[in-house]
Design an enzyme around this catalytic site. Structure first.
Site, PDB file in Angstrom:
ATOM      1  CE  LYS A 126     112.285 -48.519  16.658  1.00  0.00           C
ATOM      2  NZ  LYS A 126     111.899 -50.167  16.831  1.00  0.00           N
ATOM      3  CG  ASP A 166     113.850 -50.577  19.683  1.00  0.00           C
ATOM      4  OD1 ASP A 166     113.777 -51.517  18.931  1.00  0.00           O
ATOM      5  OD2 ASP A 166     115.164 -50.103  19.298  1.00  0.00           O
TER       6      ASP A 166
HETATM    7  P1  NDP Z   1     117.215 -54.568  25.071  1.00  0.00           P
HETATM    8  O1  NDP Z   1     117.690 -53.235  25.515  1.00  0.00           O
HETATM    9  O2  NDP Z   1     116.242 -55.328  25.919  1.00  0.00           O
HETATM   10  O3  NDP Z   1     118.569 -55.478  24.624  1.00  0.00           O
HETATM   11  C1  NDP Z   1     119.389 -55.145  23.850  1.00  0.00           C
HETATM   12  C2  NDP Z   1     120.807 -56.229  23.897  1.00  0.00           C
HETATM   13  O4  NDP Z   1     121.533 -55.900  22.916  1.00  0.00           O
HETATM   14  C3  NDP Z   1     121.488 -56.006  25.314  1.00  0.00           C
HETATM   15  O5  NDP Z   1     121.938 -57.342  25.408  1.00  0.00           O
HETATM   16  C4  NDP Z   1     122.571 -55.071  24.842  1.00  0.00           C
HETATM   17  O6  NDP Z   1     123.697 -55.043  25.402  1.00  0.00           O
HETATM   18  C5  NDP Z   1     122.799 -55.522  23.345  1.00  0.00           C
HETATM   19  N1  NDP Z   1     123.363 -54.467  22.420  1.00  0.00           N
HETATM   20  C6  NDP Z   1     122.622 -52.920  22.431  1.00  0.00           C
HETATM   21  N2  NDP Z   1     123.369 -52.326  21.635  1.00  0.00           N
HETATM   22  C7  NDP Z   1     124.483 -52.966  21.498  1.00  0.00           C
HETATM   23  C8  NDP Z   1     125.667 -52.787  20.775  1.00  0.00           C
HETATM   24  N3  NDP Z   1     125.945 -51.419  20.141  1.00  0.00           N
HETATM   25  N4  NDP Z   1     126.878 -53.560  20.377  1.00  0.00           N
HETATM   26  C9  NDP Z   1     126.605 -54.782  21.121  1.00  0.00           C
HETATM   27  N5  NDP Z   1     125.409 -55.392  21.747  1.00  0.00           N
HETATM   28  C10 NDP Z   1     124.525 -54.347  21.912  1.00  0.00           C
HETATM   29  O7  NDP Z   1     116.648 -54.395  23.446  1.00  0.00           O
HETATM   30  P2  NDP Z   1     115.452 -55.601  22.756  1.00  0.00           P
HETATM   31  O8  NDP Z   1     116.021 -56.865  23.157  1.00  0.00           O
HETATM   32  O9  NDP Z   1     114.436 -54.887  22.881  1.00  0.00           O
HETATM   33  O10 NDP Z   1     116.197 -55.231  21.085  1.00  0.00           O
HETATM   34  C11 NDP Z   1     117.204 -55.854  20.423  1.00  0.00           C
HETATM   35  C12 NDP Z   1     117.062 -55.775  18.924  1.00  0.00           C
HETATM   36  O11 NDP Z   1     115.694 -56.246  18.836  1.00  0.00           O
HETATM   37  C13 NDP Z   1     117.003 -54.266  18.432  1.00  0.00           C
HETATM   38  O12 NDP Z   1     117.616 -54.236  17.436  1.00  0.00           O
HETATM   39  C14 NDP Z   1     115.528 -53.847  18.420  1.00  0.00           C
HETATM   40  O13 NDP Z   1     115.512 -52.809  17.518  1.00  0.00           O
HETATM   41  C15 NDP Z   1     114.970 -55.150  17.951  1.00  0.00           C
HETATM   42  N6  NDP Z   1     113.671 -55.141  17.864  1.00  0.00           N
HETATM   43  C16 NDP Z   1     112.901 -55.424  19.286  1.00  0.00           C
HETATM   44  C17 NDP Z   1     111.636 -55.444  19.414  1.00  0.00           C
HETATM   45  C18 NDP Z   1     111.068 -55.541  20.695  1.00  0.00           C
HETATM   46  O14 NDP Z   1     109.873 -55.971  20.752  1.00  0.00           O
HETATM   47  N7  NDP Z   1     111.545 -55.332  21.969  1.00  0.00           N
HETATM   48  C19 NDP Z   1     110.988 -55.742  18.116  1.00  0.00           C
HETATM   49  C20 NDP Z   1     111.392 -55.984  16.917  1.00  0.00           C
HETATM   50  C21 NDP Z   1     112.808 -55.713  17.149  1.00  0.00           C
HETATM   51  P3  NDP Z   1     124.056 -53.947  26.655  1.00  0.00           P
HETATM   52  O15 NDP Z   1     123.150 -54.287  27.736  1.00  0.00           O
HETATM   53  O16 NDP Z   1     125.514 -54.302  26.981  1.00  0.00           O
HETATM   54  O17 NDP Z   1     123.735 -52.571  25.842  1.00  0.00           O
END
Ligand code: NDP
Length: 445
Positions: A126, A166
């Site tokens: 990571k 991510d």
């Molecule tokens: P994105 O950046 O596309 O979206 C993240 C979302 O979560 C946004 O809506 C963001 O809001 C919100 N968010 C981020 N940080 C915080 C916080 N501290 N508090 C509240 N809301 C928050 O990321 P992904 O959708 O790719 O990833 C989401 C999760 O899924 C993560 O935990 C990631 O590790 C996990 N994941 C992702 C994979 C992938 O293929 N993308 C694979 C496996 C796991 P805002 O815009 O306000 O920051």
């Protein structure tokens, strides 16, 4: 042989100070594994737990770049190469101001077990940076990505370490990173996944994590002779994972009613249908706006600064970030009748929340099982790159679905006890065995 989780953790905490998320992730795994290790002493004799909790390599580097005003900015970049026993290091890059060594070590550690569960030959890693893409221009993001890759390129490669996206790293960032790697190495290879479809990407990769998380929930329901049809579902986040979890929930006849971002959440009791989802995709991926705008557009309620866990539901899909469900949130969910939690995000439920779900004997799928569809499809992207072929959408989706079914079977095999499936134990033991056996076979390293 350590006889308690506390004894093992005391050493982990001593060696890795100020890394609470890493401690939390290790403690959960060790809690599941200890009884298994007692029954199978070869793993303790080979000191697998001590080795598996120590990254094979940790790279930390300076990332200087210039903003649009001509000011020099400096961020910190990381890559944790955690374990390569069953394949090249594989895992995403996160760009978010909260990124630090402990958070990336927790994510890399989880990734080792997750990648093993997918059945594909991928080790765990990571990386990322404490860079915040929010509010930056495309040119600033590009200059940052180019500077980040200027150092990272010497550590990665299609047979060595294959990063992906991510939080904060989507198609745009992967494009800039890939372009810079290609210039530096003069090679067009599958060194990153999540690439655009015209330049080596896989169909269904953008959808894979969200789809996979819902496929997994569907399997849990089927195991209880039930289905997602007609179920009211809470989804948090509004990024990549949340968007496609919503799409698949709609396809399976469920009713997703919430979305959130770090500013608050919206509740749409009528359901976030296909058309409304199109608005969200445009809002988040192109306009890069806030979820509050959904409430204005569809005249629904917006809850500033809150999380959606107080809304009554049948199932919850936390898809934003780590520790977004605390113990009290979990108690509220259970009290309101929630019967299933499928983690799209990594470690969104904190330790108390996990205990609450397991004590209440609801269906609880930890991220390392439920969100493994993303990295599994990255593995399928690597296979297509090696073959220099592109599979059809149907082929990739069928393979993804098949992998999620297999992961569910593995969890049931290792986690079912007296009619209750403890998916946490199932995922931890099921993910561990393959990696541990490979480490023993490859000698002490
Ligand atoms: P994105 O950046 O596309 O979206 C993240 C979302 O979560 C946004 O809506 C963001 O809001 C919100 N968010 C981020 N940080 C915080 C916080 N501290 N508090 C509240 N809301 C928050 O990321 P992904 O959708 O790719 O990833 C989401 C999760 O899924 C993560 O935990 C990631 O590790 C996990 N994941 C992702 C994979 C992938 O293929 N993308 C694979 C496996 C796991 P805002 O815009 O306000 O920051």
């Amino acid at each position: 042989m350590y006889d308690s989780v506390e004894k093992f953790m005391a050493n982990v905490v001593l060696k890795n100070p100020n890394e609470p998320e890493f401690h939390q992730a290790v403690e959960e795994v060790v809690g599941s594994l200890l009884p298994f290790l007692k029954a199978n002493p070869k793993y303790a004799d080979a000191k697998i737990l001590e080795r598996i909790t120590e990254p094979e390599r940790t790279i930390i580097f300076r990332v200087p770049w210039m903003d649009d005003k001509g000011e020099i900015r400096v961020n910190r970049g990381f890559r944790i190469e955690m374990n390569s026993a069953i394949g090249p290091y594989k895992g995403g890059l996160r760009f978010h101001p909260s990124v630090n060594l402990g958070i990336l070590k927790f994510l890399a550690f989880e990734q080792v077990f997750k990648n093993s569960l997918t059945t594909l030959p991928m080790g765990g890693g990571k990386g990322g940076a404490d860079f915040d893409p929010k509010g930056k221009s495309d040119n600033e993001v590009m200059r940052f990505c180019q500077s980040f890759m200027m150092e990272l390129f010497r550590h990665i490669g299609p047979d060595t370490d294959v990063p992906a996206g991510d939080i904060g790293v989507g198609g745009r960032e992967i494009g800039y990173l890939f372009g810079q790697y290609k210039r530096l190495k003069n090679e067009f290879t599958g060194v990153l996944t999540g690439k655009g479809i015209e330049w080596g990407g896989s169909l269904v990769r953008p959808e894979a994590t969200g789809y996979g998380c819902v496929y997994f929930a569907d399997e849990m329901m089927k195991h209880q002779k039930d289905s997602l049809k007609g179920k009211t579902c809470l989804v948090s986040g509004s990024g990549n994972v949340a968007q496609y979890a919503i799409e698949k929930l709609n396809q399976l006849g469920a009713k997703p009613v919430t979305l959130s971002d770090s500013s608050g959440f919206i509740h749409d009791p009528a359901g976030i249908d296909e058309n409304k989802l199109k608005f969200v995709l445009e809002l988040k991926n192109i306009k890069r706006g806030r979820i509050e705008e959904y409430a204005k557009k569809y005249n629904v309620k917006y809850y500033a600064g809150q999380k959606p866990w107080g809304i009554t539901c049948d199932a919850a899909f936390p898809c934003a970030t780590q520790n977004e469900i605390g113990g009290p949130d979990a108690e509220t969910l259970v009290k309101n009748g929630c019967r299933l939690v499928s983690e799209g995000a990594n470690m969104p439920s904190d330790t108390n929340a996990v205990h609450t779900f397991i004590k209440a004997k609801i269906m609880f799928a930890p991220g390392k099982a439920a969100n493994a569809g993303g990295v599994a499809t990255s593995g399928l992207e690597m296979s297509q790159n090696s073959q220099r072929l592109s599979w059809t959408r149907e082929e990739v989706d069928k393979k993804l679905h098949g992998i999620m079914i297999k992961i569910h079977e593995t969890c049931v095999r290792w986690g079912e006890d007296d009619g209750f499936v403890n998916y946490v134990n199932g995922a931890n033991i099921g993910g561990f065995v393959k990696v541990a056996d490979a480490m023993i076979a490859q000698g002490i390293y």
